[in-house]
Design an enzyme around this catalytic site. Sequence first.
Site, PDB file in Angstrom:
ATOM      1  N   LYS A 109      -3.650  -6.932  11.317  1.00  0.00           N
ATOM      2  CA  LYS A 109      -5.016  -7.364  11.523  1.00  0.00           C
ATOM      3  C   LYS A 109      -5.422  -8.814  12.179  1.00  0.00           C
ATOM      4  O   LYS A 109      -6.190  -8.706  12.809  1.00  0.00           O
ATOM      5  CB  LYS A 109      -5.756  -7.246  10.480  1.00  0.00           C
ATOM      6  CG  LYS A 109      -5.775  -5.737   9.843  1.00  0.00           C
ATOM      7  CD  LYS A 109      -7.084  -5.467   9.066  1.00  0.00           C
ATOM      8  CE  LYS A 109      -7.157  -3.637   8.948  1.00  0.00           C
ATOM      9  NZ  LYS A 109      -6.067  -3.190   7.986  1.00  0.00           N
ATOM     10  N   GLU A 131     -16.830  -5.777   7.824  1.00  0.00           N
ATOM     11  CA  GLU A 131     -16.903  -4.723   6.714  1.00  0.00           C
ATOM     12  C   GLU A 131     -15.344  -4.870   6.349  1.00  0.00           C
ATOM     13  O   GLU A 131     -14.240  -5.004   7.070  1.00  0.00           O
ATOM     14  CB  GLU A 131     -17.525  -3.530   7.318  1.00  0.00           C
ATOM     15  CG  GLU A 131     -16.198  -2.603   7.771  1.00  0.00           C
ATOM     16  CD  GLU A 131     -16.067  -3.015   9.310  1.00  0.00           C
ATOM     17  OE1 GLU A 131     -16.899  -3.566   9.880  1.00  0.00           O
ATOM     18  OE2 GLU A 131     -14.963  -3.052   9.802  1.00  0.00           O
ATOM     19  N   SER A 392       3.179  -2.012   9.914  1.00  0.00           N
ATOM     20  CA  SER A 392       1.865  -2.678  10.146  1.00  0.00           C
ATOM     21  C   SER A 392       1.705  -3.812   9.306  1.00  0.00           C
ATOM     22  O   SER A 392       0.917  -4.559   9.673  1.00  0.00           O
ATOM     23  CB  SER A 392       0.851  -1.788  10.058  1.00  0.00           C
ATOM     24  OG  SER A 392       0.611  -0.908   8.936  1.00  0.00           O
TER      25      SER A 392
HETATM   26  C1  PLP Z   1      -5.588  -1.847   7.815  1.00  0.00           C
HETATM   27  C2  PLP Z   1      -4.553  -1.589   7.808  1.00  0.00           C
HETATM   28  C3  PLP Z   1      -4.004  -0.156   8.469  1.00  0.00           C
HETATM   29  C4  PLP Z   1      -4.806   0.834   9.289  1.00  0.00           C
HETATM   30  O1  PLP Z   1      -5.762   0.246  10.308  1.00  0.00           O
HETATM   31  P1  PLP Z   1      -5.176   0.950  11.876  1.00  0.00           P
HETATM   32  O2  PLP Z   1      -6.446   0.253  12.354  1.00  0.00           O
HETATM   33  O3  PLP Z   1      -5.267   2.249  11.731  1.00  0.00           O
HETATM   34  O4  PLP Z   1      -4.002   0.171  12.139  1.00  0.00           O
HETATM   35  C5  PLP Z   1      -2.684   0.034   8.609  1.00  0.00           C
HETATM   36  N1  PLP Z   1      -1.614  -0.950   7.974  1.00  0.00           N
HETATM   37  C6  PLP Z   1      -2.163  -1.958   7.510  1.00  0.00           C
HETATM   38  C7  PLP Z   1      -1.044  -2.842   6.797  1.00  0.00           C
HETATM   39  C8  PLP Z   1      -3.428  -2.279   7.212  1.00  0.00           C
HETATM   40  O5  PLP Z   1      -3.924  -3.697   6.377  1.00  0.00           O
END
Ligand code: PLP
Length: 406
Positions: A109, A131, A392
């Site tokens: 993010k 948000e 992610s």
């Molecule tokens: C917010 C989040 C996601 C989901 O968001 P995407 O926009 O689909 O990437 C995935 N993994 C983590 C660790 C997150 O914090």
Amino acid sequence: MGEMSRSGRQGVPAPAAPARAMSDPGATGRFGTYGGRYVPESLIPACHEIEAAFREAWSDPEFRGRLDTLLTVYAGRPTPLTPAWRLSHELGITLFLKREDLTHTGSHKINNVIGQALLAHRMGKERLLAETGAGQHGVATATAAALLGLKATVFMGERDIERQELNVLRMNVLGAEVVPVTTGSRTLKDACNEAMRHWVSSVDNSYYCIGSVMGPHPYPWMVREFQRVIGEEARAQCAAELPVGVPDYVVACVGGGSNAAGTFAGFVDTTARLIGVEAEGGAAATFGRAGVLHGFRSLVLQDEDGQVTEAHSVAAGLDYPGIGPEHAHLRDGGRARYETVNDEEVVQALLCLARTEGILAALESSHAVAWVIRAAKSGEIAPGSTVMLTLSGRGDKDIASIKELL
Ligand SMILES: *Cc1c(COP(=O)(O)O)cnc(C)c1O
């Protein structure tokens, strides 16, 4: 509803037909029949202003240089591409992990938020509005605001505030104001509505910082461009690591779809199969129907009456009833495929990766891991294949919620 009526809500809008996949969606912000700009009249000028500012910034070497510098010296890029040695051996494939969990604040993010905060600063705005559901985007926004000397106001459902106490504290420590949202189900979808409402009344000095590839044009495109760094780094790292340069599969989890979009953007012009993995209880690409939500047209979970339904997942970051419009388009065109996994598989995958590789992944990221494990074991991923998986985020935040499942 300004441009919405001009482009015709009922009829199928003319697709912008981009010259190549995952490029500039043009002035209408359409990905096939998805995307667009379905916002109140009063927000149309603000969307135009952001689009113009982004187009200018994105082609300005000075802006790009500042962003690259912050991503390097502040956010910790480039992130490594780690071979998952023991899990690869166990599954009979070659698995690489793109380590977004190692960035500052612990997820992808930050890539998007630093980009948008720099843009807001350049536009002379004083405050970031955001948000948040699980609180991850709120923490990233509070972080970027502190870094650039901006104020931050984060809208969060009352129920999420109770469930995500630690992230609320983190935002407070970082100097952000957290506004409880008491309407509706008191979760993310209500926080989105409230943030949008507040933006209408403060658009002169506030910038709305959206956390995924969602919202009115230019956000889905702009957020994908800010996340493209994941895919471009991974592409170059694969080229250096692999005999053929390109993996057989590129896999990422999908909530709104930003880490997947950024990852796919680096590989869309290759032979790699692109796989997005959704939570079974929030699988808009799999179970959704076309509809309009939070300013854009896409696939949305809804009941027979067209009412948006609640998403449910063990991973709070995937609890969203829609999906980014470009993913809907990639799905329809067959360039990307979307799969679902259930909560039980996800928890098992989290434990498996922790114990074979010593990496504690976020529950969201563990969705991608769960699909790879299942597909390799069933033979759907052929033995000997190479898989590039975007991890992610890190899982420290999830320890409490998996405690009772151990
Ligand atoms: C917010 C989040 C996601 C989901 O968001 P995407 O926009 O689909 O990437 C995935 N993994 C983590 C660790 C997150 O914090």
